[in-house]
Design a protein around this motif. Structure first.
Motif, PDB file in Angstrom:
ATOM      1  N   GLU A  10      26.006  36.207 -26.887  1.00 23.21           N
ATOM      2  CA  GLU A  10      26.762  36.359 -25.625  1.00 23.21           C
ATOM      3  C   GLU A  10      25.861  36.190 -24.413  1.00 23.21           C
ATOM      4  N   ILE A  11      24.622  36.663 -24.527  1.00 23.16           N
ATOM      5  CA  ILE A  11      23.668  36.527 -23.410  1.00 23.16           C
ATOM      6  C   ILE A  11      23.450  35.059 -23.053  1.00 23.16           C
ATOM      7  N   GLN A  12      23.409  34.214 -24.072  1.00 18.32           N
ATOM      8  CA  GLN A  12      23.183  32.775 -23.831  1.00 18.32           C
ATOM      9  C   GLN A  12      24.302  32.131 -23.028  1.00 18.32           C
ATOM     10  N   ARG A  13      25.483  32.749 -23.065  1.00 16.02           N
ATOM     11  CA  ARG A  13      26.632  32.144 -22.377  1.00 16.02           C
ATOM     12  C   ARG A  13      26.706  32.513 -20.898  1.00 16.02           C
ATOM     13  N   VAL A  14      25.780  33.360 -20.437  1.00 16.74           N
ATOM     14  CA  VAL A  14      25.829  33.857 -19.054  1.00 16.74           C
ATOM     15  C   VAL A  14      24.695  33.235 -18.240  1.00 16.74           C
ATOM     16  N   ILE A  15      24.974  32.942 -16.959  1.00 17.88           N
ATOM     17  CA  ILE A  15      23.897  32.549 -16.026  1.00 17.88           C
ATOM     18  C   ILE A  15      23.413  33.846 -15.379  1.00 17.88           C
ATOM     19  N   TRP A  16      22.181  34.239 -15.687  1.00 20.23           N
ATOM     20  CA  TRP A  16      21.674  35.539 -15.261  1.00 20.23           C
ATOM     21  C   TRP A  16      20.841  35.435 -13.993  1.00 20.23           C
ATOM     22  N   TYR A  17      20.996  36.429 -13.122  1.00 17.79           N
ATOM     23  CA  TYR A  17      20.065  36.613 -12.000  1.00 17.79           C
ATOM     24  C   TYR A  17      19.054  37.698 -12.362  1.00 17.79           C
ATOM     25  N   HIS A  18      19.545  38.829 -12.843  1.00 15.65           N
ATOM     26  CA  HIS A  18      18.659  39.959 -13.140  1.00 15.65           C
ATOM     27  C   HIS A  18      18.056  39.885 -14.544  1.00 15.65           C
ATOM     28  N   THR A  19      16.844  40.423 -14.627  1.00 17.63           N
ATOM     29  CA  THR A  19      16.172  40.611 -15.904  1.00 17.63           C
ATOM     30  C   THR A  19      16.413  42.072 -16.296  1.00 17.63           C
ATOM     31  N   ILE A  20      17.294  42.289 -17.265  1.00 15.56           N
ATOM     32  CA  ILE A  20      17.703  43.660 -17.600  1.00 15.56           C
ATOM     33  C   ILE A  20      17.305  43.980 -19.042  1.00 15.56           C
ATOM     34  N   PRO A  21      16.508  45.027 -19.237  1.00 16.44           N
ATOM     35  CA  PRO A  21      16.186  45.435 -20.611  1.00 16.44           C
ATOM     36  C   PRO A  21      17.425  46.055 -21.270  1.00 16.44           C
ATOM     37  N   LEU A  22      17.757  45.536 -22.444  1.00 10.80           N
ATOM     38  CA  LEU A  22      18.929  46.028 -23.186  1.00 10.80           C
ATOM     39  C   LEU A  22      18.458  46.615 -24.514  1.00 10.80           C
ATOM     40  N   PRO A  23      19.341  47.330 -25.222  1.00 14.74           N
ATOM     41  CA  PRO A  23      18.929  47.895 -26.511  1.00 14.74           C
ATOM     42  C   PRO A  23      18.469  46.805 -27.486  1.00 14.74           C
ATOM     43  N   GLY A  24      17.646  47.192 -28.448  1.00 13.74           N
ATOM     44  CA  GLY A  24      17.186  46.264 -29.487  1.00 13.74           C
ATOM     45  C   GLY A  24      16.058  45.374 -28.995  1.00 13.74           C
ATOM     46  N   GLY A  25      15.391  45.757 -27.910  1.00 11.09           N
ATOM     47  CA  GLY A  25      14.272  44.947 -27.410  1.00 11.09           C
ATOM     48  C   GLY A  25      14.719  43.637 -26.796  1.00 11.09           C
ATOM     49  N   ILE A  26      15.990  43.537 -26.451  1.00  8.47           N
ATOM     50  CA  ILE A  26      16.521  42.297 -25.859  1.00  8.47           C
ATOM     51  C   ILE A  26      16.467  42.416 -24.337  1.00  8.47           C
ATOM     52  N   THR A  27      16.100  41.324 -23.661  1.00  9.12           N
ATOM     53  CA  THR A  27      16.050  41.323 -22.196  1.00  9.12           C
ATOM     54  C   THR A  27      16.856  40.135 -21.699  1.00  9.12           C
ATOM     55  N   THR A  28      17.650  40.357 -20.646  1.00  9.37           N
ATOM     56  CA  THR A  28      18.451  39.236 -20.136  1.00  9.37           C
ATOM     57  C   THR A  28      17.528  38.228 -19.429  1.00  9.37           C
ATOM     58  N   PRO A  29      17.748  36.933 -19.620  1.00 13.53           N
ATOM     59  CA  PRO A  29      16.821  35.918 -19.074  1.00 13.53           C
ATOM     60  C   PRO A  29      17.118  35.583 -17.616  1.00 13.53           C
ATOM     61  N   GLY A  30      16.961  36.573 -16.718  1.00 12.22           N
ATOM     62  CA  GLY A  30      17.253  36.354 -15.293  1.00 12.22           C
ATOM     63  C   GLY A  30      16.190  35.508 -14.618  1.00 12.22           C
ATOM     64  N   VAL A  31      16.593  34.791 -13.571  1.00  8.63           N
ATOM     65  CA  VAL A  31      15.611  34.021 -12.796  1.00  8.63           C
ATOM     66  C   VAL A  31      14.781  34.950 -11.922  1.00  8.63           C
ATOM     67  N   ASP A  32      15.294  36.166 -11.705  1.00 10.98           N
ATOM     68  CA  ASP A  32      14.612  37.153 -10.859  1.00 10.98           C
ATOM     69  C   ASP A  32      13.868  38.141 -11.758  1.00 10.98           C
ATOM     70  N   ASN A  33      12.592  38.352 -11.441  1.00 11.55           N
ATOM     71  CA  ASN A  33      11.822  39.339 -12.216  1.00 11.55           C
ATOM     72  C   ASN A  33      12.136  40.725 -11.640  1.00 11.55           C
ATOM     73  N   THR A  34      13.312  41.231 -11.960  1.00 13.42           N
ATOM     74  CA  THR A  34      13.822  42.442 -11.305  1.00 13.42           C
ATOM     75  C   THR A  34      12.966  43.682 -11.567  1.00 13.42           C
ATOM     76  N   PRO A  35      12.492  43.916 -12.794  1.00 13.59           N
ATOM     77  CA  PRO A  35      11.680  45.120 -12.995  1.00 13.59           C
ATOM     78  C   PRO A  35      10.450  45.164 -12.092  1.00 13.59           C
ATOM     79  N   SER A  36       9.916  43.982 -11.728  1.00 16.32           N
ATOM     80  CA  SER A  36       8.718  43.988 -10.866  1.00 16.32           C
ATOM     81  C   SER A  36       9.055  44.445  -9.439  1.00 16.32           C
ATOM     82  N   ARG A  37      10.337  44.366  -9.047  1.00 22.11           N
ATOM     83  CA  ARG A  37      10.742  44.793  -7.696  1.00 22.11           C
ATOM     84  C   ARG A  37      11.036  46.277  -7.624  1.00 22.11           C
TER      85      ARG A  37
END
Ligand code: SAM
Length: 244
Positions: A10-37
């Motif tokens: 499902e993550i592959q089907r979304v255009i992501w802005y945010h990089t969000i850590p999700l359960p299972g060690g999965i992170t959304t592939p956002g263009v924005d390095n949100t955790p660094s902000r």
């Protein structure tokens, strides 16, 4: 709960802005390095007992972070990206919320329609990366003030950082970052003065513009790539806290 394979698909089907850590060690592939902000925002470590409104939430990184820090209630709002007119959609927010088993609420509403009647009043309000997209920034800050119960945490793009007089650069076309949705670049004194004019009694810049010499280096790099170094010299970003 979603299983990891289903979530990855499902993550592959979304255009992501945010990089969000999700359960299972999965992170959304956002263009924005949100955790660094995140450290720049200086969010309270603990938000228990507090209600939080995240204005312009997009994929919801900061809303989910407020929930993770124990907020009693979090409302994520957005309009431009969520209603399909913008760069993304609401699909990322919905998927991340499901994956995190989150109870963050959502409401599609324009900044200029925010009021105690339409959304209520929240102890803590986040207004990250939205001000410079507003054609009517002073009006937007008045709307934001009207729904802030205790204090606001705001990040914004700034321009004209060489001047100590409050002023804003106007971008009638795509002058700022080649993005026609950027209207205004206030300088830090203007941001403080505008927040005061909107009604906030005390304003503190908690993350100032990057130092001039760092911007100078960035400008040189841009010059070497064939671009103009000038915007880089005066533009940066800041984070403020403002108390009612
Ligand atoms: C640069 S993004 C920032 C997203 C997030 N707050 C962050 O800091 O990572 C700007 C966000 O503001 C939203 N936005 C822009 N204009 C808006 C408006 N008039 N009313 C509500 N949201 C708006 C966009 O849809 C987008 O999600």
């Amino acid at each position: 709960m979603m299983d990891s394979e289903e979530l990855r698909a499902e993550i592959q089907r979304v255009i992501w802005y945010h990089t969000i850590p999700l359960p299972g060690g999965i992170t959304t592939p956002g263009v924005d390095n949100t955790p660094s902000r995140l450290p720049k925002m200086r969010l309270p470590d603990v938000l228990s007992g507090r209600t939080v409104l995240d204005i312009g939430a997009w994929d919801g990184f900061f809303s989910f972070e407020a929930e993770r820090r124990g907020a009693d209630r979090v409302l994520a709002t957005d309009s431009y990206c969520w209603n399909g007119d913008g760069w993304g959609t609401k699909a990322g927010f919905d998927l991340a919320r499901r994956a995190l088993n989150s109870t963050v609420e959502d409401q599609e509403i324009d900044v200029l329609d925010l009021s105690p009647q339409t959304v209520g009043v929240f102890d803590v309000v986040f207004f990250f990366g939205v001000l410079y997209h507003m054609k009517h920034p002073m009006l937007a800050l008045e709307r934001v003030f009207s729904v802030t119960g205790d204090y606001l945490i705001m990040s914004t793009f700034v321009d004209a950082t060489s001047s100590r007089r409050p002023m804003m650069a106007f971008y009638p076309d795509a002058e700022a970052n080649n993005d026609p949705t950027n209207w205004w670049g206030p300088n830090p004194p203007a941001v403080v003065a505008m927040l005061r004019a909107a009604g906030f009694s005390r304003v503190e810049i908690v993350d100032p513009p990057v130092p001039f010499w760092d911007r100078f280096e960035r400008g040189l790099r841009r010059l070497r790539r064939g671009g103009s170094p000038l915007p880089e010299l005066w533009q940066s970003a800041i984070v403020c806290h403002a108390w009612r």
